[in-house]
Design a protein around this motif. Structure first.
Motif, PDB file in Angstrom:
ATOM      1  N   VAL A   1      22.199  -0.230 -12.705  1.00 49.54           N
ATOM      2  CA  VAL A   1      22.235  -0.115 -14.443  1.00 49.54           C
ATOM      3  C   VAL A   1      21.195  -0.737 -14.604  1.00 49.54           C
ATOM      4  CG1 VAL A   1      22.979  -0.557 -16.200  1.00 49.54           C
ATOM      5  CG2 VAL A   1      24.549  -0.264 -14.551  1.00 49.54           C
ATOM      6  N   GLY A   2      20.435  -1.479 -13.868  1.00 47.62           N
ATOM      7  CA  GLY A   2      19.112  -2.066 -14.049  1.00 47.62           C
ATOM      8  C   GLY A   2      17.589  -1.297 -13.505  1.00 47.62           C
ATOM      9  N   TRP A   3      18.268  -0.865 -12.570  1.00 44.68           N
ATOM     10  CA  TRP A   3      17.012   0.129 -12.174  1.00 44.68           C
ATOM     11  C   TRP A   3      17.104   1.292 -12.947  1.00 44.68           C
ATOM     12  CZ3 TRP A   3      18.146   3.488  -7.117  1.00 44.68           C
ATOM     13  CH2 TRP A   3      16.784   3.829  -6.320  1.00 44.68           C
ATOM     14  N   GLY A   4      18.324   2.275 -13.745  1.00 43.25           N
ATOM     15  CA  GLY A   4      18.554   3.329 -14.424  1.00 43.25           C
ATOM     16  C   GLY A   4      17.732   2.781 -15.990  1.00 43.25           C
ATOM     17  N   ILE A   5      17.918   2.186 -15.805  1.00 40.57           N
ATOM     18  CA  ILE A   5      17.346   1.366 -17.175  1.00 40.57           C
ATOM     19  C   ILE A   5      15.792   1.103 -17.581  1.00 40.57           C
ATOM     20  CG2 ILE A   5      17.304  -0.539 -18.823  1.00 40.57           C
ATOM     21  CD1 ILE A   5      19.873  -0.313 -18.910  1.00 40.57           C
ATOM     22  N   SER A   6      15.633   0.509 -16.299  1.00 39.93           N
ATOM     23  CA  SER A   6      13.696   0.171 -16.708  1.00 39.93           C
ATOM     24  C   SER A   6      12.767   0.898 -15.321  1.00 39.93           C
ATOM     25  CB  SER A   6      14.524  -1.270 -16.299  1.00 39.93           C
ATOM     26  OG  SER A   6      14.562  -1.515 -14.574  1.00 39.93           O
ATOM     27  N   GLY A   7      13.526   1.879 -14.395  1.00 36.56           N
ATOM     28  CA  GLY A   7      12.825   1.843 -13.402  1.00 36.56           C
ATOM     29  C   GLY A   7      12.150   0.825 -12.193  1.00 36.56           C
TER      30      GLY A   7
ATOM     31  N   PHE B   1      -5.925   2.067 -11.856  1.00 35.90           N
ATOM     32  CA  PHE B   1      -5.523   1.013 -12.740  1.00 35.90           C
ATOM     33  C   PHE B   1      -4.387   1.935 -13.576  1.00 35.90           C
ATOM     34  CE2 PHE B   1      -8.619  -1.781 -11.802  1.00 35.90           C
ATOM     35  CZ  PHE B   1      -7.604  -2.796 -11.236  1.00 35.90           C
ATOM     36  N   PHE B   2      -2.698   1.631 -12.703  1.00 36.60           N
ATOM     37  CA  PHE B   2      -1.973   2.283 -13.879  1.00 36.60           C
ATOM     38  C   PHE B   2      -0.609   0.931 -14.888  1.00 36.60           C
ATOM     39  CE2 PHE B   2       2.461   3.361 -14.567  1.00 36.60           C
ATOM     40  CZ  PHE B   2       2.296   4.562 -14.961  1.00 36.60           C
ATOM     41  N   THR B   3      -0.406   1.820 -16.568  1.00 33.74           N
ATOM     42  CA  THR B   3       0.277   1.262 -17.206  1.00 33.74           C
ATOM     43  C   THR B   3       1.166   2.029 -17.967  1.00 33.74           C
ATOM     44  OG1 THR B   3      -1.834  -0.121 -17.810  1.00 33.74           O
ATOM     45  CG2 THR B   3      -0.122  -0.414 -19.298  1.00 33.74           C
ATOM     46  N   THR B   4       2.592   1.124 -17.617  1.00 33.07           N
ATOM     47  CA  THR B   4       3.457   1.784 -17.518  1.00 33.07           C
ATOM     48  C   THR B   4       3.601   1.780 -19.469  1.00 33.07           C
ATOM     49  OG1 THR B   4       5.887   2.122 -17.242  1.00 33.07           O
ATOM     50  CG2 THR B   4       5.269   0.161 -17.704  1.00 33.07           C
ATOM     51  N   SER B   5       4.198   3.022 -19.521  1.00 38.95           N
ATOM     52  CA  SER B   5       4.167   3.238 -21.263  1.00 38.95           C
ATOM     53  C   SER B   5       5.668   2.960 -21.447  1.00 38.95           C
ATOM     54  CB  SER B   5       4.232   4.744 -21.706  1.00 38.95           C
ATOM     55  OG  SER B   5       4.512   5.864 -21.228  1.00 38.95           O
ATOM     56  N   VAL B   6       6.655   3.105 -20.565  1.00 40.02           N
ATOM     57  CA  VAL B   6       8.060   1.744 -20.963  1.00 40.02           C
ATOM     58  C   VAL B   6       8.193   1.190 -21.410  1.00 40.02           C
ATOM     59  CG1 VAL B   6      10.492   1.369 -19.669  1.00 40.02           C
ATOM     60  CG2 VAL B   6       9.414   3.354 -18.638  1.00 40.02           C
TER      61      VAL B   6
ATOM     62  N   PHE C   1       1.141  -1.601   0.243  1.00 39.70           N
ATOM     63  CA  PHE C   1       0.002  -0.245   0.070  1.00 39.70           C
ATOM     64  C   PHE C   1       1.356   1.744  -0.056  1.00 39.70           C
ATOM     65  CE2 PHE C   1      -2.852   2.864   1.647  1.00 39.70           C
ATOM     66  CZ  PHE C   1      -4.540   2.783   1.160  1.00 39.70           C
ATOM     67  N   GLY C   2       2.369   1.112   1.121  1.00 38.89           N
ATOM     68  CA  GLY C   2       3.043   2.116   1.341  1.00 38.89           C
ATOM     69  C   GLY C   2       3.701   2.347   0.074  1.00 38.89           C
ATOM     70  N   LEU C   3       4.394   1.640  -0.894  1.00 40.70           N
ATOM     71  CA  LEU C   3       4.806   1.988  -2.053  1.00 40.70           C
ATOM     72  C   LEU C   3       3.608   2.606  -3.294  1.00 40.70           C
ATOM     73  CD1 LEU C   3       6.706  -2.114  -2.691  1.00 40.70           C
ATOM     74  CD2 LEU C   3       8.079   0.935  -2.519  1.00 40.70           C
ATOM     75  N   ALA C   4       2.976   1.623  -3.259  1.00 41.11           N
ATOM     76  CA  ALA C   4       1.992   2.776  -4.242  1.00 41.11           C
ATOM     77  C   ALA C   4       1.621   3.365  -3.892  1.00 41.11           C
ATOM     78  CB  ALA C   4       0.177   1.374  -3.989  1.00 41.11           C
ATOM     79  N   PHE C   5       1.396   4.090  -3.196  1.00 41.43           N
ATOM     80  CA  PHE C   5       0.785   5.600  -1.971  1.00 41.43           C
ATOM     81  C   PHE C   5       1.759   6.276  -2.566  1.00 41.43           C
ATOM     82  CE2 PHE C   5       0.133   9.033   0.471  1.00 41.43           C
ATOM     83  CZ  PHE C   5      -1.444   9.148   0.272  1.00 41.43           C
ATOM     84  N   GLY C   6       3.112   5.568  -2.626  1.00 36.06           N
ATOM     85  CA  GLY C   6       4.101   6.972  -3.193  1.00 36.06           C
ATOM     86  C   GLY C   6       4.523   6.792  -4.469  1.00 36.06           C
ATOM     87  N   GLY C   7       3.711   6.077  -5.117  1.00 34.11           N
ATOM     88  CA  GLY C   7       4.344   6.756  -6.479  1.00 34.11           C
ATOM     89  C   GLY C   7       5.149   5.191  -6.964  1.00 34.11           C
ATOM     90  N   MET C   8       5.798   4.056  -6.632  1.00 34.62           N
ATOM     91  CA  MET C   8       7.132   4.074  -6.845  1.00 34.62           C
ATOM     92  C   MET C   8       6.223   2.694  -7.723  1.00 34.62           C
ATOM     93  SD  MET C   8       9.879   3.185  -4.730  1.00 34.62           S
ATOM     94  CE  MET C   8      11.848   2.913  -5.274  1.00 34.62           C
ATOM     95  N   SER C   9       5.132   2.492  -7.560  1.00 36.39           N
ATOM     96  CA  SER C   9       4.781   0.908  -8.397  1.00 36.39           C
ATOM     97  C   SER C   9       5.382   1.706 -10.413  1.00 36.39           C
ATOM     98  CB  SER C   9       3.102   0.530  -7.869  1.00 36.39           C
ATOM     99  OG  SER C   9       2.429   1.516  -8.141  1.00 36.39           O
ATOM    100  N   LYS C  10       4.898   3.168 -10.335  1.00 40.90           N
ATOM    101  CA  LYS C  10       5.275   3.558 -12.025  1.00 40.90           C
ATOM    102  C   LYS C  10       6.469   3.769 -11.705  1.00 40.90           C
ATOM    103  CE  LYS C  10       0.929   5.851 -10.873  1.00 40.90           C
ATOM    104  NZ  LYS C  10       0.468   7.646 -10.426  1.00 40.90           N
TER     105      LYS C  10
ATOM    106  N   GLU D   1       7.710   5.543 -13.814  1.00 42.21           N
ATOM    107  CA  GLU D   1       7.544   7.293 -15.236  1.00 42.21           C
ATOM    108  C   GLU D   1       8.215   7.871 -13.557  1.00 42.21           C
ATOM    109  OE1 GLU D   1       5.328   4.918 -16.069  1.00 42.21           O
ATOM    110  OE2 GLU D   1       5.388   5.698 -18.068  1.00 42.21           O
ATOM    111  N   ILE D   2       8.164   7.965 -12.349  1.00 45.74           N
ATOM    112  CA  ILE D   2       8.041   7.897 -10.661  1.00 45.74           C
ATOM    113  C   ILE D   2       8.973   7.760 -11.198  1.00 45.74           C
ATOM    114  CG2 ILE D   2       7.596   8.626  -9.043  1.00 45.74           C
ATOM    115  CD1 ILE D   2       4.441   8.812  -9.691  1.00 45.74           C
ATOM    116  N   VAL D   3       9.681   6.606 -10.926  1.00 48.79           N
ATOM    117  CA  VAL D   3      11.235   6.311 -10.855  1.00 48.79           C
ATOM    118  C   VAL D   3      12.118   7.020 -11.318  1.00 48.79           C
ATOM    119  CG1 VAL D   3      12.283   4.010  -9.876  1.00 48.79           C
ATOM    120  CG2 VAL D   3      10.289   3.825  -9.650  1.00 48.79           C
TER     121      VAL D   3
END
Lengths: 134, 153
Positions: free
Chosen positions: A92-98, B85-90, A17-26, A28-30
């Protein structure tokens, strides 16, 4: 045993819940964090580490042992070349994919289905590591 | 610096910390993430690395933990999430290549953003501090380079 699973499950719910609330599941945000456009995730990391530090350092002074038994231990890892080389490869993997391991699970929970590709790849990467370094 | 505000990040971080603390106080376990891959592989691979005692002993609860994380994020999506729901575009190849390196690197380093970043720093481990600084700096440099190469999204 069943109780331990229940507790881990509830803690996992809060974690996800916290990860999603903080946007880390996206991703794009990472990535916007790693591109230094939005430093918010530093607060998420700092906040979670701070709360955890309070718990790990203060609770064992009040409670003798965990409520379900066992003992309180700190998480200790020996520093080695592998620690740093692994962290570089992870970075490196984190920076490539988030993506990182925890946030990948949270991604599934927000319906971010393409991250299944990332999770499958993480399994392959972990397998190669175990195979090479047995 | 904070185009989306600081509220979701601070609340999210505190919730994660409470989740980790809850598990630690009751069970004494460090609820970390990346070990899951190695412990789950122990069900499928006879390679000695995966058959380590510590992996066999923790593989059950780590699956429970991952399921909790997925469902926790789902609960957020169905309740408080403003956009659902969200889907990444990466692009898929970034998820695949990045995932491969994340899986390999976190296991070699014995920790990820949660193992080194939350539980490790929370344990005041200098090993974890070095690891966190390393993956943050390398992650930032990599993301900047990928962006500079014009890879979008």
């Amino acid at each position: 045993m069943r109780m331990r699973h229940l507790i881990v499950f509830i803690g996992g719910l809060l974690f996800g819940f916290g990860l999603a609330f903080g946007g880390m599941s996206k991703q794009e945000i990472v990535l916007s964090f790693l591109q230094l456009k939005d430093l918010g995730l530093l607060l998420l990391l700092g906040g979670s580490a701070f709360v955890t530090a309070l718990t790990i350092n203060l609770v064992p002074k009040i409670l003798k042992r965990p409520l379900l038994g066992g003992e309180f231990k700190r998480r200790k890892r020996m520093l080695s070349k592998r620690t740093i080389i692994g962290a570089i490869i992870f970075g490196v993997g984190w920076g490539i994919s988030g993506q990182c391991p925890g946030s990948a699970w949270a991604s599934l929970g927000v319906g971010n289905i393409p991250v299944i590709i990332g999770i499958a790849s993480m399994f392959i990467g972990a397998y190669i590591m175990g195979r090479l370094f047995t | 610096m904070f185009p989306l505000g600081i509220f979701p990040y601070i609340v999210g971080g505190i919730l994660i910390g409470i989740g980790v603390s809850f598990i630690y106080i009751i069970t004494g376990l460090h609820a970390t993430q990346s070990s899951f891959f190695s412990t789950t592989l122990s069900y499928f691979s006879k390679i000695p690395y995966f058959q380590q005692k510590q992996y066999l002993n923790s593989r059950g609860w780590r699956i429970t933990f991952a399921v909790g994380v997925i469902l926790g994020a789902l609960v957020y999506t169905l309740t408080l999430s403003p956009e659902g729901f969200f889907t990444t575009s990466v692009q898929w190849w970034r998820l695949a290549l990045g995932g491969l390196l994340v899986g390999f690197g976190t296991r070699l380093s014995k920790g990820c953003t949660s193992g080194h970043g939350i539980s490790g720093l929370g344990s005041l481990s200098t090993t974890s501090l070095y690891a966190v600084v390393t993956f943050l700096v390398v992650g930032i440099l990599t993301a900047m380079i990928v962006q500079a190469l014009g890879v979008v999204p």
